[in-house]
Design a protein around this motif. Structure first.
Motif, mmCIF file in Angstrom:
data_model
loop_
_atom_site.group_PDB
_atom_site.id
_atom_site.type_symbol
_atom_site.label_atom_id
_atom_site.label_comp_id
_atom_site.label_asym_id
_atom_site.label_seq_id
_atom_site.Cartn_x
_atom_site.Cartn_y
_atom_site.Cartn_z
ATOM 1 N N GLU A 82 0.835 -1.207 0.000
ATOM 2 C CA GLU A 82 0.000 0.000 0.000
ATOM 3 C C GLU A 82 0.868 1.254 0.000
ATOM 4 O O GLU A 82 0.491 2.277 -0.575
ATOM 5 N N ARG A 83 2.036 1.171 0.669
ATOM 6 C CA ARG A 83 2.960 2.304 0.761
ATOM 7 C C ARG A 83 4.358 1.856 0.330
ATOM 8 O O ARG A 83 4.670 0.665 0.396
ATOM 9 N N SER A 118 -5.901 -2.114 6.043
ATOM 10 C CA SER A 118 -6.665 -0.890 5.801
ATOM 11 C C SER A 118 -7.860 -1.171 4.888
ATOM 12 O O SER A 118 -7.884 -2.168 4.152
ATOM 13 N N PRO A 119 -8.858 -0.291 4.913
ATOM 14 C CA PRO A 119 -9.978 -0.440 3.978
ATOM 15 C C PRO A 119 -9.529 -0.484 2.525
ATOM 16 O O PRO A 119 -10.128 -1.190 1.703
ATOM 17 N N LEU A 124 -8.292 -6.253 -2.528
ATOM 18 C CA LEU A 124 -8.381 -7.710 -2.573
ATOM 19 C C LEU A 124 -9.740 -8.165 -3.090
ATOM 20 O O LEU A 124 -9.837 -9.132 -3.860
ATOM 21 N N ARG A 125 -10.802 -7.488 -2.661
ATOM 22 C CA ARG A 125 -12.147 -7.863 -3.146
ATOM 23 C C ARG A 125 -12.250 -7.643 -4.653
ATOM 24 O O ARG A 125 -12.806 -8.484 -5.379
ATOM 25 N N GLU A 126 -11.724 -6.527 -5.141
ATOM 26 C CA GLU A 126 -11.759 -6.258 -6.579
ATOM 27 C C GLU A 126 -10.954 -7.293 -7.353
ATOM 28 O O GLU A 126 -11.363 -7.745 -8.427
ATOM 29 N N ALA A 177 -4.258 -15.785 6.238
ATOM 30 C CA ALA A 177 -5.669 -16.130 6.036
ATOM 31 C C ALA A 177 -6.593 -15.152 6.753
ATOM 32 O O ALA A 177 -7.732 -14.925 6.331
ATOM 33 N N PHE A 178 -6.119 -14.539 7.850
ATOM 34 C CA PHE A 178 -6.935 -13.558 8.563
ATOM 35 C C PHE A 178 -7.262 -12.370 7.664
ATOM 36 O O PHE A 178 -8.347 -11.804 7.737
ATOM 37 N N VAL A 179 -6.306 -11.981 6.818
ATOM 38 C CA VAL A 179 -6.536 -10.852 5.913
ATOM 39 C C VAL A 179 -7.587 -11.215 4.874
ATOM 40 O O VAL A 179 -8.502 -10.427 4.591
ATOM 41 N N LEU A 180 -7.475 -12.414 4.308
ATOM 42 C CA LEU A 180 -8.481 -12.838 3.322
ATOM 43 C C LEU A 180 -9.853 -12.937 3.954
ATOM 44 O O LEU A 180 -10.860 -12.551 3.348
ATOM 45 N N ALA A 181 -9.911 -13.451 5.185
ATOM 46 C CA ALA A 181 -11.204 -13.577 5.866
ATOM 47 C C ALA A 181 -11.785 -12.205 6.179
ATOM 48 O O ALA A 181 -12.995 -11.994 6.064
ATOM 49 N N GLU A 182 -10.927 -11.267 6.580
ATOM 50 C CA GLU A 182 -11.397 -9.912 6.885
ATOM 51 C C GLU A 182 -11.979 -9.251 5.639
ATOM 52 O O GLU A 182 -12.922 -8.447 5.731
ATOM 53 N N ALA A 183 -11.444 -9.612 4.487
ATOM 54 C CA ALA A 183 -11.969 -9.080 3.225
ATOM 55 C C ALA A 183 -13.238 -9.798 2.783
ATOM 56 O O ALA A 183 -13.852 -9.412 1.779
ATOM 57 N N GLY A 184 -13.623 -10.842 3.512
ATOM 58 C CA GLY A 184 -14.836 -11.587 3.165
ATOM 59 C C GLY A 184 -14.638 -12.615 2.078
ATOM 60 O O GLY A 184 -15.610 -13.202 1.590
#
Length: 342
Positions: A43-44, A83-84, A90-92, A107-114
């Motif tokens: 992201e940065r 971050s949002p 990731l969703r896109e 996997a927590f990041v993927l799950a947080e993204a739904g």
């Protein structure tokens, strides 16, 4: 070339990031060409990695849109939430049909993204219970090395990322290319068993000062002998019915299940640290027969005693006592050291 984007976030675990970088870079087609191009994106421009150093990353989140495969490595405990902007990207990417995979607690990041809702997934076994509590819509499988849902994949600890990457290489370019990549990584193309073979099966906790503590130590000292429910109840000075009820109240399991778990733990120790035959280990751990031992071991650990021993044979120690207890244990139950995911 097949483009692989590795998304690095603050707190990224270096090995989780490097494992897929290396295995894809090792891959060659029969004519010697590189089939994969691997790039880091973030992201940065600067990312704080776990271990006290920073990474300079040239590509931003826009690189996800150009990738054929996106990999999200695990991050250290206490890392800030994604971050949002990261979650939206990731969703896109998933909506565009890109293959997305996670390493360990990534996997927590993927799950947080739904992205894992309604799907099977895995993560490091240490974090599996927390993962299941946090994301009840995900079907968590803590005993496997990786899960492939087609476009979404998840892997267990960092070493399991190699298994998952080799699986993807085989999907992309066939078994021969994947086998060569495995040889370059000095690992088998397929490992026997799952991460269940690496899980430390601790005994259910017993409250300090419980009147069961002396009994449990006696059981540990007598695993090689026949230990019946009647013998345990008599030792505790209770009827079998009262003993079974009290035991479940204090440990959360039945006396016989506790006994079987203790025997499997003893067998694991002997397989790791002795050259005793499987038949002898079955006797030392208190199983009635080698067949019963093999069946119970596979059910609990997820692999055979022989395969388990091969996984740990490099770390055998000398001087295992004849009763099969760890040196210096004096019959005390062993406490597992904490394991850090990643």
């Amino acid at each position: 070339m097949h483009s692989v984007a590795i998304l690095v976030l603050d707190g990224v675990v270096p090995f989780d990031m490097a494992a897929p970088m290396q295995v894809f870079d090792f891959t060659r087609l029969p004519d010697g060409r590189h089939p994969y191009r691997v790039r880091l994106c973030a992201e940065r421009p600067e990312v704080a990695a776990d271990g006290g150093f920073a990474l300079r990353v040239d590509r931003g989140l826009e690189a996800l849109a150009d990738a054929d495969t996106v990999i999200v490595p695990g991050r250290a405990p206490g890392s800030p939430p994604p971050s949002p902007g990261v979650l939206a990207a990731l969703r896109e990417t998933a909506a565009a049909g890109t293959r997305i995979a996670s390493v360990c607690v990534g996997a927590f990041v993927l799950a947080e993204a739904g992205l894992l809702d309604g799907l099977r997934a895995t993560t490091h076994w240490v974090a599996a219970e927390e993962f299941a509590r946090a994301y009840p819509k995900v079907e968590v499988e803590p005993g496997v090395l990786y899960v492939d849902n087609g476009r979404i994949l998840t892997s267990a600890g960092a070493a399991a990322a190699l298994d998952m990457c080799l699986h993807m290489i085989r999907r992309d370019f066939g078994s021969a290319v994947a086998a060569n990549a495995a040889r370059m990584s000095v690992m088998p193309l397929e490992r026997e068993g799952g991460q269940a073979q690496f899980i430390v099966h601790e005994h259910p906790p017993v409250p300090r000062g419980s009147d069961l503590e002396p009994l449990l130590e006696w059981i540990e000292d007598n695993l090689a002998r026949e230990v019946t429910l009647a013998a345990m109840a008599a030792r505790a000075g209770m009827s079998e019915r009262t003993f079974s009820r009290r035991f479940r109240e204090q440990t959360g399991t039945t006396p016989l299940q506790w006994l079987l778990r203790a025997r499997v733990r003893r067998a694991q120790y002997l397989l790791e640290n002795s050259d005793h035959t499987v038949d002898r280990i079955a006797q030392q751990a208190g199983f009635g027969s080698t067949t019963a031992f093999r069946e119970r071991f596979r059910k609990v650990v997820g692999t055979t005693p022989y395969a388990y021993r091969r996984s740990f044979e490099g770390g055998r120690a000398a001087g295992v006592p004849g009763d099969g207890r760890p040196p210096g244990s004096d019959g005390q139950r062993q406490t597992a050291l904490p394991v850090r995911p990643g």
